[in-house]
Motif scaffolding. Structure first.
Motif, PDB file in Angstrom:
ATOM      1  N   ARG A   1     114.791  55.649  26.744  1.00  0.00           N
ATOM      2  CA  ARG A   1     115.653  56.386  27.675  1.00  0.00           C
ATOM      3  C   ARG A   1     117.101  55.923  27.551  1.00  0.00           C
ATOM      4  O   ARG A   1     118.028  56.746  27.578  1.00  0.00           O
TER       5      ARG A   1
ATOM      6  N   THR B   1     110.372  61.295  23.135  1.00  0.00           N
ATOM      7  CA  THR B   1     110.516  61.507  24.577  1.00  0.00           C
ATOM      8  C   THR B   1     109.266  61.112  25.349  1.00  0.00           C
ATOM      9  O   THR B   1     109.343  60.775  26.527  1.00  0.00           O
ATOM     10  N   GLU B   2     108.115  61.163  24.710  1.00  0.00           N
ATOM     11  CA  GLU B   2     106.868  60.858  25.408  1.00  0.00           C
ATOM     12  C   GLU B   2     106.452  59.401  25.259  1.00  0.00           C
ATOM     13  O   GLU B   2     105.668  58.897  26.058  1.00  0.00           O
ATOM     14  N   GLU B   3     106.933  58.733  24.242  1.00  0.00           N
ATOM     15  CA  GLU B   3     106.585  57.336  24.013  1.00  0.00           C
ATOM     16  C   GLU B   3     107.843  56.484  24.096  1.00  0.00           C
ATOM     17  O   GLU B   3     108.947  56.946  23.770  1.00  0.00           O
ATOM     18  N   THR B   4     107.659  55.239  24.520  1.00  0.00           N
ATOM     19  CA  THR B   4     108.795  54.336  24.634  1.00  0.00           C
ATOM     20  C   THR B   4     108.290  52.893  24.631  1.00  0.00           C
ATOM     21  O   THR B   4     107.080  52.632  24.527  1.00  0.00           O
TER      22      THR B   4
END
Length: 336
Positions: free
Chosen positions: A213, A239-242
């Motif tokens: 993010r 965007t879905e994994e971090t």
């Protein structure tokens, strides 16, 4: 330092006295006192054997006792010195001075005195280093502040000259002067920021930070700048994994700002920037197709900013690996 008394000399002297003094006393006793009141018939061979056996046993016991007392005392003093040194090493602090008996000053006391002198020298050196660091920070802060006034005046004159009619060559010179003033101002800002950072003026607040993010927010903020410089952005920001790092979000944003700023300043001619968040390896990758860090412009402009970024990353227990050649520069940020 003058040695007044030797520890081992006293040890050898004491053992010498216990080994040779009792037989000498016994000989003098029998020669001048004992034989006058004892008949030769009463002093037979068996009694002589017991006397010498007793004397030999006394010497052995005295030798063992005095040796044990000596080494026990020696061990206590060495253990005390070792505890002081170990405490300072375990707590990352200067050790406390050890007590020294100046009236005795044997080898152990001389060692303790030398240890105390070393501590005093280290404390004086640390104090001088701290005072010099404060003076350097104050000097840099004052210079950065004082130089802003002449830069502002120069920029005002450049702006006024831009309104005058002149040749295209003159306009190009004014444009270059304006860019130089801006570059000098940015360098002063970097220098002041580095000075404040290393002196502890910038608060450090590490927290669990969503790195995906944070990088997306930084890229979005810099996108208009890249677009203005016609730099093609190639991003891979899931965007879905971090993943999360224990880092200061403001410091981390400052590090990314420095990397993006270096691309705009020194690698804009490559017209390309690649920004990747590798969730699997927990890495941030920033690459360009500029002339590389060996280019004189890059070396001249990026030193202070990179030093600031490296300092911040080190505090956050991170690191930046640089790979640079004539085809571009690649920076990989991951855990130290």
């Amino acid at each position: 330092m003058k040695q007044t008394r030797s520890l081992f000399r006293r040890f050898l002297k004491g053992h010498f006295l216990f080994i040779f003094f009792p037989p000498i006393v016994l000989i003098f006793f029998f020669a001048f006192i004992g034989f006058s009141g004892i008949n030769e018939e009463d002093l037979n061979t068996l009694n002589q054997f017991y006397v010498f056996l007793l004397l030999f046993g006394f010497i052995i016991v005295a030798f063992v006792v005095i040796s044990w007392l000596f080494f026990l005392r020696l061990r206590k003093r060495l253990t005390r010195l070792h505890e002081v040194m170990s405490f300072s090493a375990n707590n990352n602090s200067f050790p406390k001075p050890v007590s020294v008996q100046t009236d005795r000053m044997d080898e152990i006391d001389q060692l303790g005195s030398s240890f105390n002198w070393m501590i005093q020298q280290l404390e004086d050196s640390k104090k001088r280093e701290y005072e010099e660091e404060l003076l350097r920070h104050r000097l840099i802060a004052n210079l950065s502040h004082d130089l802003r006034t002449p830069l502002t005046i120069l920029r005002g004159h450049v702006t006024r000259l831009n309104k005058e009619s002149m040749s295209s060559e003159g306009q190009n010179s004014l444009t270059e002067m304006n860019h130089t003033i801006t570059r000098v101002g940015d360098l002063m800002d970097d220098l002041l920021s580095y000075t404040l950072l290393t002196s502890g003026k910038h608060p450090f607040g590490p927290t669990s930070t969503d790195i995906g993010r944070l990088v997306r927010a930084s890229v979005a903020a810099w996108y208009p700048v890249f677009e203005e410089k016609e730099i093609q952005l190639d991003v891979d920001l899931p965007t879905e994994e971090t993943f999360y790092w224990e880092a200061d979000p403001k410091w981390m944003t400052r590090v990314l700002d420095n990397l993006f700023q270096n691309i705009v300043r020194h690698a804009a001619e490559g017209k390309y920037a690649n920004i990747v968040v590798d969730v699997e390896k927990e890495q941030i990758i920033v690459a360009d197709r500029g002339p590389g860090m060996d280019n004189s412009s890059y070396e001249r402009g990026a030193g202070i900013g990179l030093s600031t970024s490296n300092y911040m990353l080190k505090k956050m227990k991170l690191k930046a690996d640089f790979t640079s050649n004539e085809n571009g520069t690649r920076v990989t940020i991951d855990r130290a």
